[in-house]
Write a protein that holds these residues in place. Structure first.
Motif, PDB file in Angstrom:
ATOM      1  N   ALA A  19       0.815  -1.222   0.000  1.00  0.00           N
ATOM      2  CA  ALA A  19       0.000   0.000   0.000  1.00  0.00           C
ATOM      3  C   ALA A  19       0.848   1.272   0.000  1.00  0.00           C
ATOM      4  N   ALA A  20       2.168   1.132  -0.064  1.00  0.00           N
ATOM      5  CA  ALA A  20       3.041   2.319  -0.037  1.00  0.00           C
ATOM      6  C   ALA A  20       2.674   3.280  -1.161  1.00  0.00           C
ATOM      7  N   GLY A  21       2.559   4.543  -0.823  1.00  0.00           N
ATOM      8  CA  GLY A  21       2.290   5.562  -1.838  1.00  0.00           C
ATOM      9  C   GLY A  21       0.841   5.688  -2.248  1.00  0.00           C
ATOM     10  N   ILE A  22      -0.026   4.863  -1.679  1.00  0.00           N
ATOM     11  CA  ILE A  22      -1.456   4.905  -2.025  1.00  0.00           C
ATOM     12  C   ILE A  22      -2.206   5.693  -0.953  1.00  0.00           C
ATOM     13  N   GLY A  23      -3.118   6.548  -1.365  1.00  0.00           N
ATOM     14  CA  GLY A  23      -3.930   7.319  -0.418  1.00  0.00           C
ATOM     15  C   GLY A  23      -4.944   6.436   0.297  1.00  0.00           C
ATOM     16  N   GLU A  24      -5.870   7.053   1.001  1.00  0.00           N
ATOM     17  CA  GLU A  24      -6.872   6.277   1.744  1.00  0.00           C
ATOM     18  C   GLU A  24      -7.668   5.379   0.806  1.00  0.00           C
ATOM     19  N   TYR A  25      -7.958   5.916  -0.373  1.00  0.00           N
ATOM     20  CA  TYR A  25      -8.657   5.134  -1.394  1.00  0.00           C
ATOM     21  C   TYR A  25      -8.317   5.720  -2.743  1.00  0.00           C
ATOM     22  N   PHE A  26      -8.607   4.983  -3.791  1.00  0.00           N
ATOM     23  CA  PHE A  26      -8.559   5.578  -5.122  1.00  0.00           C
ATOM     24  C   PHE A  26      -9.716   5.011  -5.927  1.00  0.00           C
ATOM     25  N   GLU A  27     -10.047   5.694  -7.020  1.00  0.00           N
ATOM     26  CA  GLU A  27     -11.238   5.316  -7.783  1.00  0.00           C
ATOM     27  C   GLU A  27     -10.878   4.915  -9.198  1.00  0.00           C
ATOM     28  N   LEU A  28     -11.617   3.956  -9.712  1.00  0.00           N
ATOM     29  CA  LEU A  28     -11.565   3.617 -11.129  1.00  0.00           C
ATOM     30  C   LEU A  28     -12.952   3.932 -11.662  1.00  0.00           C
ATOM     31  N   GLU A  29     -13.009   4.886 -12.568  1.00  0.00           N
ATOM     32  CA  GLU A  29     -14.315   5.388 -13.012  1.00  0.00           C
ATOM     33  C   GLU A  29     -15.175   4.294 -13.624  1.00  0.00           C
ATOM     34  N   GLN A  30     -14.515   3.384 -14.341  1.00  0.00           N
ATOM     35  CA  GLN A  30     -15.256   2.297 -14.978  1.00  0.00           C
ATOM     36  C   GLN A  30     -14.498   0.993 -14.815  1.00  0.00           C
ATOM     37  N   GLU A  31     -15.160   0.047 -14.243  1.00  0.00           N
ATOM     38  CA  GLU A  31     -14.559  -1.283 -14.119  1.00  0.00           C
ATOM     39  C   GLU A  31     -15.672  -2.334 -14.154  1.00  0.00           C
ATOM     40  N   GLU A  32     -15.255  -3.562 -14.431  1.00  0.00           N
ATOM     41  CA  GLU A  32     -16.148  -4.685 -14.212  1.00  0.00           C
ATOM     42  C   GLU A  32     -16.314  -4.835 -12.708  1.00  0.00           C
ATOM     43  N   MET A  33     -17.514  -5.239 -12.273  1.00  0.00           N
ATOM     44  CA  MET A  33     -17.746  -5.483 -10.850  1.00  0.00           C
ATOM     45  C   MET A  33     -17.416  -6.929 -10.507  1.00  0.00           C
ATOM     46  N   TYR A  34     -16.715  -7.128  -9.411  1.00  0.00           N
ATOM     47  CA  TYR A  34     -16.586  -8.448  -8.782  1.00  0.00           C
ATOM     48  C   TYR A  34     -17.169  -8.299  -7.374  1.00  0.00           C
ATOM     49  N   GLY A  35     -18.068  -9.232  -7.011  1.00  0.00           N
ATOM     50  CA  GLY A  35     -18.704  -9.100  -5.693  1.00  0.00           C
ATOM     51  C   GLY A  35     -18.547 -10.337  -4.832  1.00  0.00           C
ATOM     52  N   GLU A  36     -18.628 -10.137  -3.527  1.00  0.00           N
ATOM     53  CA  GLU A  36     -18.620 -11.249  -2.574  1.00  0.00           C
ATOM     54  C   GLU A  36     -19.940 -12.010  -2.675  1.00  0.00           C
ATOM     55  N   HIS A  37     -19.874 -13.275  -2.355  1.00  0.00           N
ATOM     56  CA  HIS A  37     -18.801 -13.977  -1.721  1.00  0.00           C
ATOM     57  C   HIS A  37     -17.739 -14.391  -2.753  1.00  0.00           C
ATOM     58  N   PHE A  38     -16.485 -14.129  -2.417  1.00  0.00           N
ATOM     59  CA  PHE A  38     -15.353 -14.568  -3.230  1.00  0.00           C
ATOM     60  C   PHE A  38     -14.868 -15.852  -2.556  1.00  0.00           C
ATOM     61  N   ASP A  39     -14.921 -16.961  -3.275  1.00  0.00           N
ATOM     62  CA  ASP A  39     -14.655 -18.272  -2.656  1.00  0.00           C
ATOM     63  C   ASP A  39     -13.161 -18.598  -2.637  1.00  0.00           C
ATOM     64  N   ILE A  40     -12.487 -17.981  -1.722  1.00  0.00           N
ATOM     65  CA  ILE A  40     -11.046 -18.149  -1.531  1.00  0.00           C
ATOM     66  C   ILE A  40     -10.769 -18.475  -0.061  1.00  0.00           C
ATOM     67  N   PRO A  41      -9.600 -19.053   0.237  1.00  0.00           N
ATOM     68  CA  PRO A  41      -9.229 -19.176   1.655  1.00  0.00           C
ATOM     69  C   PRO A  41      -9.103 -17.792   2.282  1.00  0.00           C
ATOM     70  N   ALA A  42      -9.368 -17.694   3.576  1.00  0.00           N
ATOM     71  CA  ALA A  42      -9.127 -16.419   4.273  1.00  0.00           C
ATOM     72  C   ALA A  42      -7.692 -15.993   3.992  1.00  0.00           C
ATOM     73  N   PRO A  43      -7.504 -14.774   3.476  1.00  0.00           N
ATOM     74  CA  PRO A  43      -6.149 -14.346   3.112  1.00  0.00           C
ATOM     75  C   PRO A  43      -5.236 -14.258   4.329  1.00  0.00           C
ATOM     76  N   ASP A  44      -3.946 -14.410   4.115  1.00  0.00           N
ATOM     77  CA  ASP A  44      -2.973 -14.129   5.169  1.00  0.00           C
ATOM     78  C   ASP A  44      -3.057 -12.649   5.553  1.00  0.00           C
ATOM     79  N   GLU A  45      -3.187 -11.797   4.547  1.00  0.00           N
ATOM     80  CA  GLU A  45      -3.292 -10.360   4.790  1.00  0.00           C
ATOM     81  C   GLU A  45      -4.293  -9.775   3.795  1.00  0.00           C
ATOM     82  N   LEU A  46      -5.220  -8.972   4.326  1.00  0.00           N
ATOM     83  CA  LEU A  46      -6.191  -8.291   3.472  1.00  0.00           C
ATOM     84  C   LEU A  46      -5.741  -6.839   3.349  1.00  0.00           C
ATOM     85  N   VAL A  47      -5.362  -6.423   2.153  1.00  0.00           N
ATOM     86  CA  VAL A  47      -4.756  -5.094   1.979  1.00  0.00           C
ATOM     87  C   VAL A  47      -5.756  -4.083   1.423  1.00  0.00           C
ATOM     88  N   PHE A  48      -6.582  -4.520   0.475  1.00  0.00           N
ATOM     89  CA  PHE A  48      -7.535  -3.615  -0.168  1.00  0.00           C
ATOM     90  C   PHE A  48      -8.951  -4.194  -0.182  1.00  0.00           C
TER      91      PHE A  48
END
Lengths: 239, 239, 239, 239
Positions: D136-165
């Motif tokens: 996350a170095a150099g990244i502000g509190e958030y940033f925006e992408l004006e147009q993207e494909e949506m991906y929504g939960e539930h995302f069927d993955i193992p609980a991450p070691d670290e959740l960054v974004f």
């Protein structure tokens, strides 16, 4: 990279065994091997004014290393508060051995940080559990310390973010002996070995791990989060 | 199973909007739906002697639920210390909404527990992130609260042991809104929604989650760990 | 609660030492102590049709226990695929001892699941690391198995969601010997001890842990998540 | 540091919208901004011999970046097996966007890696959840992408070691959009955005994150663990 090595520095003045091994104090031995790594190192000790941790010192410290044992209670709550705030703001913190019972570690963990212990000069074998972790760089599958104080489970800490090392003790105990936590903007590494009556901080593997941990714990460069009342970013339906 | 619902119980006496929704206090509404679950429930509030959390009450509490907001500072440090000790000894703790800033939650987390907030009556949509978690039993993919206070990231807490729910807010924020921690022998669940001016605790999904959390947070029956000086279990070579 | 105990069931037919300890197979011993816990138990073995894991059996199994060793390769990929799917759909899975190298465990972990091992009948001491975990209910600080096969770190698995037990071995190794994972809607518990030539599954602590794990791994009652193309819940600006 | 950017490279040849934005392919855009960071970069694509991932290429790759979408099934199982082995041996892996459904990601995760999705050109806001993380170095509190494909939960993955974004979507969904895993000796970072019909990989924040992730995922220098039969380090009592 600016590292400050903080040491209680009592045993080495009063306990012949400790004085013999660390005549200038544990902090000086740690400072010396870190300096070889092109790191700028200061030291600070309990009996200095503000324990050597003035605002100037704290503000210019990227990673703080902490060794304490008999005098945890003599560390002022005000200084502990400032150190905790600095960790949450991004300063790295490396807590060594008996520092598990320091005010700063207990404040950051929220638990008793209690454990089993025994001073019997027994063998400790430290195993690498997380081979992908940068703090384990250069370390073999395990290394041994011929004589160390024993720390045994249960160790009353929050489940670590990452468990890097685990110890086997001759007397029959195991211990989570190297692990990481993130708290706020800061990173914390706890590392078990380092009793004052053994030459642990002269051990090459121990030195490598502390050097690795310093690099790992370095603050991340970014603006810190903003808290409090926030205006909506999107228009609300009611508006 | 003995549950104690602790409530600051101030807003509901002085703030017409809160009084209107929770005339007998938030604690009474929570106690009522828990009782339907064949759970023995007591309540306790700030203005009672020892905040209603005498040693007798704490000793006989399996799970403590905590709601506080404007009067966190009025909770005595001594009582907070006792609650923390009881959690570490095994008592479950469920911290609700503005309880994120309570002394007990901050002591157990070791961080500021700060966050972004906004009172604008906007929509919150709570998504299930961990479908295998017992606290999510009976909950659909998501549920909505038509009006809630917004809490936004960054939420300054340790990385949770388990992240169960995440919130979407109309105004553009996200929030980790339901998560678990273990500390010592005790289990902790933080659950975000529940501002005093909205009828959140009448919501069926919210009630289901709190009921599930009570079951999940129940103490585990076993002898507590022993700490301190320990004799070797195995014979040491030097002996 | 319906439990199916799956066993490769080869050693107990051909290896006198194993036959002597488990004349009817390891699965029967496990089934027997589980039944005392008012749990409905079936068994299934490698040499049955579809390894005893027909769709009917899998569909009606809440928790599957898995013991395998020499014949991992004989387990059909098709059946492994079905078991994996059932775990992701919510069935609990308890993998015992040499099951670390089973196709089903490796598929769910994504790593080699390799480890160090030694058959020398040495002592294992299993320590409780997570005193708040329901799988540790009724277990003291540690318990001992006088003779077991050694498994040593590094154990090539993902960092567990929860580390409950750690082993000390006489020969100098340590091992993460009891841990949990969630995968999809299902819960997984790996438990280390249980070599076929030792009476490990008659040990009371081992039985308590497996009973606890069965309860812990029970499926959560809720609708499973829906995946794929999703209509917006909120109106999009472009619309 | 040697990085290989792997791209399926189909959409950019056949889909006018993608071709327009990425005329030389997504891989070339990623390679270009990485090269500015003094990193040695190769590219490889599906239609090359061995998908461009020969043993030579894999052996000399420190970090592999993976983008795939419509042709996951065309990637040979043999190559996937080699990539998985290399990750477990220490090679970093960065999986982008629709790579969530790649064989390599699914093999390493052990779950379906399924999710909700929608192509509606809606707004995505990516929040930093872990302010202490180097990615996350150099990244502000958030940033925006004006147009993207949506991906929504539930995302069927193992609980991450670290959740960054974490992502907020205009249409009402949330998503864990940047997270880390360690598997064996290797590190894995999944990063959500990057649909082929939007100029996401020209976004400065996206580029910063991928550059940070490359540094974070670099292999650790140490001997790899040894597995298999092991002699006792300590003398056993029976001997």
């Amino acid at each position: 990279m600016n590292v400050t090595v903080w040491n209680e520095y009592r045993h080495e003045k009063t306990k012949p065994l400790a004085k013999n091994i660390y005549p200038e104090g544990i902090h000086q031995v740690i400072a010396r091997f870190l300096k070889k790594d092109r790191v700028s190192v200061k030291t600070a000790t309990l009996d200095e004014i503000e324990h050597g941790l003035t605002e100037d010192v704290l503000d210019s410290t990227d990673v703080l290393i902490w060794w304490g044992h008999v005098a945890h209670e003599e560390v002022s709550d005000e200084i502990v508060g400032k150190v905790q705030q600095r960790v949450l703001e991004g300063m790295g913190l490396i807590v060594l051995h008996s520092g598990h019972f320091s005010k700063i570690f207990k404040s950051l963990m929220g638990t008793t940080c209690d454990l089993k212990w025994r001073e019997a000069g027994e063998k400790e074998r430290i195993w690498v559990i997380d081979p992908a972790h940068p703090i384990a760089a250069g370390i073999g599958e395990y290394f041994e310390l011929e004589q160390e104080e024993m720390y045994g489970e249960h160790f009353d800490i929050p489940a670590p973010d990452e468990l890097v090392f685990m110890s086997w003790f001759e007397g029959g105990e195991v211990f989570r002996s190297g692990m990481t936590y993130k708290r706020g903007n800061g990173k914390i590494f706890y590392f078990r070995p380092g009793h004052e009556t053994y030459p642990t901080y002269y051990n090459e593997n121990v030195q490598t791990i502390i050097k690795n941990a310093v690099k790992w714990a370095a603050p991340v460069k970014r603006k810190r989060p903003v808290y409090g009342n926030a205006k909506p970013i999107e228009m609300l339906k009611g508006d």
